[in-house]
Design a protein around this motif. Structure first.
Motif, PDB file in Angstrom:
ATOM      1  N   LEU A 115      12.573  44.737  48.225  1.00 12.97           N
ATOM      2  CA  LEU A 115      12.044  44.855  49.213  1.00 12.97           C
ATOM      3  C   LEU A 115      10.806  43.606  48.644  1.00 12.97           C
ATOM      4  CD1 LEU A 115      11.532  48.260  50.210  1.00 12.97           C
ATOM      5  CD2 LEU A 115      12.725  46.815  51.860  1.00 12.97           C
ATOM      6  N   ALA A 116      10.621  43.659  47.658  1.00 13.73           N
ATOM      7  CA  ALA A 116       9.591  42.238  47.212  1.00 13.73           C
ATOM      8  C   ALA A 116      10.388  41.076  46.998  1.00 13.73           C
ATOM      9  CB  ALA A 116       9.429  43.177  45.381  1.00 13.73           C
ATOM     10  N   ALA A 117      11.451  40.810  46.936  1.00  8.26           N
ATOM     11  CA  ALA A 117      12.143  39.691  46.982  1.00  8.26           C
ATOM     12  C   ALA A 117      12.637  39.164  48.436  1.00  8.26           C
ATOM     13  CB  ALA A 117      13.905  40.043  46.716  1.00  8.26           C
ATOM     14  N   SER A 118      12.522  40.367  49.691  1.00  8.38           N
ATOM     15  CA  SER A 118      12.689  39.925  50.494  1.00  8.38           C
ATOM     16  C   SER A 118      11.013  39.137  51.119  1.00  8.38           C
ATOM     17  CB  SER A 118      13.242  41.076  51.912  1.00  8.38           C
ATOM     18  OG  SER A 118      13.513  40.688  53.021  1.00  8.38           O
ATOM     19  N   ALA A 119      10.326  39.966  50.759  1.00  9.89           N
ATOM     20  CA  ALA A 119       8.597  39.285  51.147  1.00  9.89           C
ATOM     21  C   ALA A 119       8.425  37.685  50.317  1.00  9.89           C
ATOM     22  CB  ALA A 119       7.927  40.712  50.175  1.00  9.89           C
ATOM     23  N   GLY A 120       8.914  37.615  49.122  1.00 14.83           N
ATOM     24  CA  GLY A 120       9.107  36.184  48.977  1.00 14.83           C
ATOM     25  C   GLY A 120       9.667  35.785  49.379  1.00 14.83           C
ATOM     26  N   LEU A 121      11.373  35.674  50.456  1.00 14.19           N
ATOM     27  CA  LEU A 121      11.374  34.781  51.212  1.00 14.19           C
ATOM     28  C   LEU A 121      10.536  35.005  52.843  1.00 14.19           C
ATOM     29  CD1 LEU A 121      15.524  35.217  50.869  1.00 14.19           C
ATOM     30  CD2 LEU A 121      13.951  33.674  50.868  1.00 14.19           C
ATOM     31  N   LYS A 122      10.161  36.332  53.605  1.00  9.88           N
ATOM     32  CA  LYS A 122       9.944  36.343  54.791  1.00  9.88           C
ATOM     33  C   LYS A 122       8.569  37.017  54.831  1.00  9.88           C
ATOM     34  CE  LYS A 122      11.756  33.028  57.241  1.00  9.88           C
ATOM     35  NZ  LYS A 122      11.552  31.818  57.211  1.00  9.88           N
TER      36      LYS A 122
ATOM     37  N   PRO B  57       2.793  37.610  48.258  1.00  7.80           N
ATOM     38  CA  PRO B  57       2.876  38.491  46.915  1.00  7.80           C
ATOM     39  C   PRO B  57       2.320  39.600  46.818  1.00  7.80           C
ATOM     40  CG  PRO B  57       2.709  36.215  45.620  1.00  7.80           C
ATOM     41  CD  PRO B  57       2.736  36.576  47.386  1.00  7.80           C
ATOM     42  N   ALA B  58       1.179  39.854  48.660  1.00 10.45           N
ATOM     43  CA  ALA B  58       0.839  40.561  48.577  1.00 10.45           C
ATOM     44  C   ALA B  58       1.334  41.468  49.681  1.00 10.45           C
ATOM     45  CB  ALA B  58      -0.556  40.673  49.649  1.00 10.45           C
ATOM     46  N   ALA B  59       3.002  40.541  50.374  1.00  7.76           N
ATOM     47  CA  ALA B  59       3.422  41.811  51.491  1.00  7.76           C
ATOM     48  C   ALA B  59       4.462  42.175  50.216  1.00  7.76           C
ATOM     49  CB  ALA B  59       4.143  41.040  52.056  1.00  7.76           C
ATOM     50  N   GLY B  60       4.824  42.138  49.468  1.00  9.74           N
ATOM     51  CA  GLY B  60       5.818  42.176  47.351  1.00  9.74           C
ATOM     52  C   GLY B  60       5.525  43.415  47.488  1.00  9.74           C
ATOM     53  N   ALA B  61       3.972  44.136  47.112  1.00  5.92           N
ATOM     54  CA  ALA B  61       3.243  44.333  46.610  1.00  5.92           C
ATOM     55  C   ALA B  61       3.340  46.242  47.084  1.00  5.92           C
ATOM     56  CB  ALA B  61       1.783  44.563  45.682  1.00  5.92           C
ATOM     57  N   LEU B  62       2.949  45.398  48.705  1.00  4.79           N
ATOM     58  CA  LEU B  62       3.032  46.804  49.453  1.00  4.79           C
ATOM     59  C   LEU B  62       4.013  46.769  49.866  1.00  4.79           C
ATOM     60  CD1 LEU B  62       1.204  48.601  51.765  1.00  4.79           C
ATOM     61  CD2 LEU B  62       1.765  46.438  52.960  1.00  4.79           C
TER      62      LEU B  62
ATOM     63  N   ALA C  89       3.046  50.298  40.543  1.00  7.33           N
ATOM     64  CA  ALA C  89       4.676  49.342  40.610  1.00  7.33           C
ATOM     65  C   ALA C  89       4.210  48.469  41.707  1.00  7.33           C
ATOM     66  CB  ALA C  89       5.543  50.426  41.315  1.00  7.33           C
ATOM     67  N   GLY C  90       3.646  48.277  42.950  1.00  2.00           N
ATOM     68  CA  GLY C  90       3.767  47.266  43.510  1.00  2.00           C
ATOM     69  C   GLY C  90       2.668  46.587  42.973  1.00  2.00           C
ATOM     70  N   LEU C  91       2.150  46.360  41.975  1.00  2.00           N
ATOM     71  CA  LEU C  91       1.400  44.702  41.311  1.00  2.00           C
ATOM     72  C   LEU C  91       2.581  44.848  40.148  1.00  2.00           C
ATOM     73  CD1 LEU C  91      -2.021  46.193  40.112  1.00  2.00           C
ATOM     74  CD2 LEU C  91      -1.265  43.937  42.087  1.00  2.00           C
ATOM     75  N   VAL C  92       3.362  45.428  39.389  1.00  2.00           N
ATOM     76  CA  VAL C  92       3.900  45.139  37.771  1.00  2.00           C
ATOM     77  C   VAL C  92       5.444  44.766  39.289  1.00  2.00           C
ATOM     78  CG1 VAL C  92       5.130  45.489  35.768  1.00  2.00           C
ATOM     79  CG2 VAL C  92       2.814  46.440  36.630  1.00  2.00           C
ATOM     80  N   ILE C  93       5.728  45.224  39.813  1.00  2.02           N
ATOM     81  CA  ILE C  93       7.098  45.108  40.992  1.00  2.02           C
ATOM     82  C   ILE C  93       7.522  43.587  41.500  1.00  2.02           C
ATOM     83  CG2 ILE C  93       9.186  45.946  40.960  1.00  2.02           C
ATOM     84  CD1 ILE C  93       8.627  48.708  39.746  1.00  2.02           C
ATOM     85  N   GLY C  94       6.503  44.486  42.218  1.00  2.00           N
ATOM     86  CA  GLY C  94       6.520  43.738  44.010  1.00  2.00           C
ATOM     87  C   GLY C  94       5.760  42.331  44.097  1.00  2.00           C
ATOM     88  N   ALA C  95       4.327  42.235  43.414  1.00  2.00           N
ATOM     89  CA  ALA C  95       3.815  40.465  43.437  1.00  2.00           C
ATOM     90  C   ALA C  95       4.493  39.782  42.752  1.00  2.00           C
ATOM     91  CB  ALA C  95       2.398  41.245  43.351  1.00  2.00           C
TER      92      ALA C  95
END
Length: 191
Positions: free
Chosen positions: A7-14, A80-85, A102-108
């Motif tokens: 999901l975080a990778a997807s947030a990196g695109l859109k 990165p904020a959306a990826g963290a969320l 997890a949001g901060l370490v993996i998502g952002a």
């Protein structure tokens, strides 16, 4: 963990695509996905409407030259904020502190890395096509964002393979575009 990564990778695109896909999945019980605790609001009617409108606006605006670069600039913080969320919401059944971590370490970082690769591709495309290729690249990114979010929900074990393939394709695309722009510079110097 792989769900959050995808999901975080997807947030990196859109920015809004993975949040919308996740919210729809939670709302309608798709893929057995549920949002619990402090993230349950993402599946509310208001959140679905807001995420749908934000996604439509982002997808449309990203096809407009110059506006796409502004979105990319804003994306340095927003994605990165959306990826963290998104990553934190993937851990919504865990302790809220664990989900936030997890949001901060993996998502952002994942969203920022994907966004950085995307921005590099866009700059190379703008340099080689004068920006005319950017709407086509944006459309490919739209499909990739939806596909990666859906894959993360449906088959999280395939997320690392998807990220590897996307990384290789992005690396080759950047090399091709840079090679084409380098050949064009050499031809201009020859005249």
């Amino acid at each position: 963990m792989l769900l959050g990564l995808g999901l975080a990778a997807s947030a990196g695109l859109k920015t809004f695509v993975p949040l919308l896909v996740m919210a729809v999945a939670a709302r309608f019980g798709l893929f057995g996905f549920e949002l619990a605790g402090p993230f349950a609001w993402l599946a509310s009617s208001g959140a679905l409407v807001a995420l749908s409108l934000a996604t439509a606006a982002e997808l449309a605006a990203d096809k407009i030259p110059f506006v796409d670069h502004l979105l990319s600039l804003v994306g340095v913080i927003a994605r990165p904020a959306a990826g963290a969320l998104a990553a934190a919401a993937a851990f919504s059944h865990a302790d809220p502190a664990i989900a936030a971590l997890a949001g901060l370490v993996i998502g952002a970082p994942t969203a920022l890395a994907v966004h950085s690769a995307q921005a590099t591709t866009r700059v190379a495309s703008t340099a080689s096509t004068g920006g005319l290729g950017n709407p086509i690249i944006s459309l490919v990114e739209d499909v990739a964002a939806f596909a990666s979010a859906l894959l993360a929900l449906a088959a999280p074990l395939l997320v690392p393979l998807l990220l590897l393939v996307v990384g290789i394709v992005a690396w080759r695309a950047i090399a091709v575009v840079r090679g084409a722009s380098g050949r064009a510079r050499v031809r201009r110097r020859a005249y």
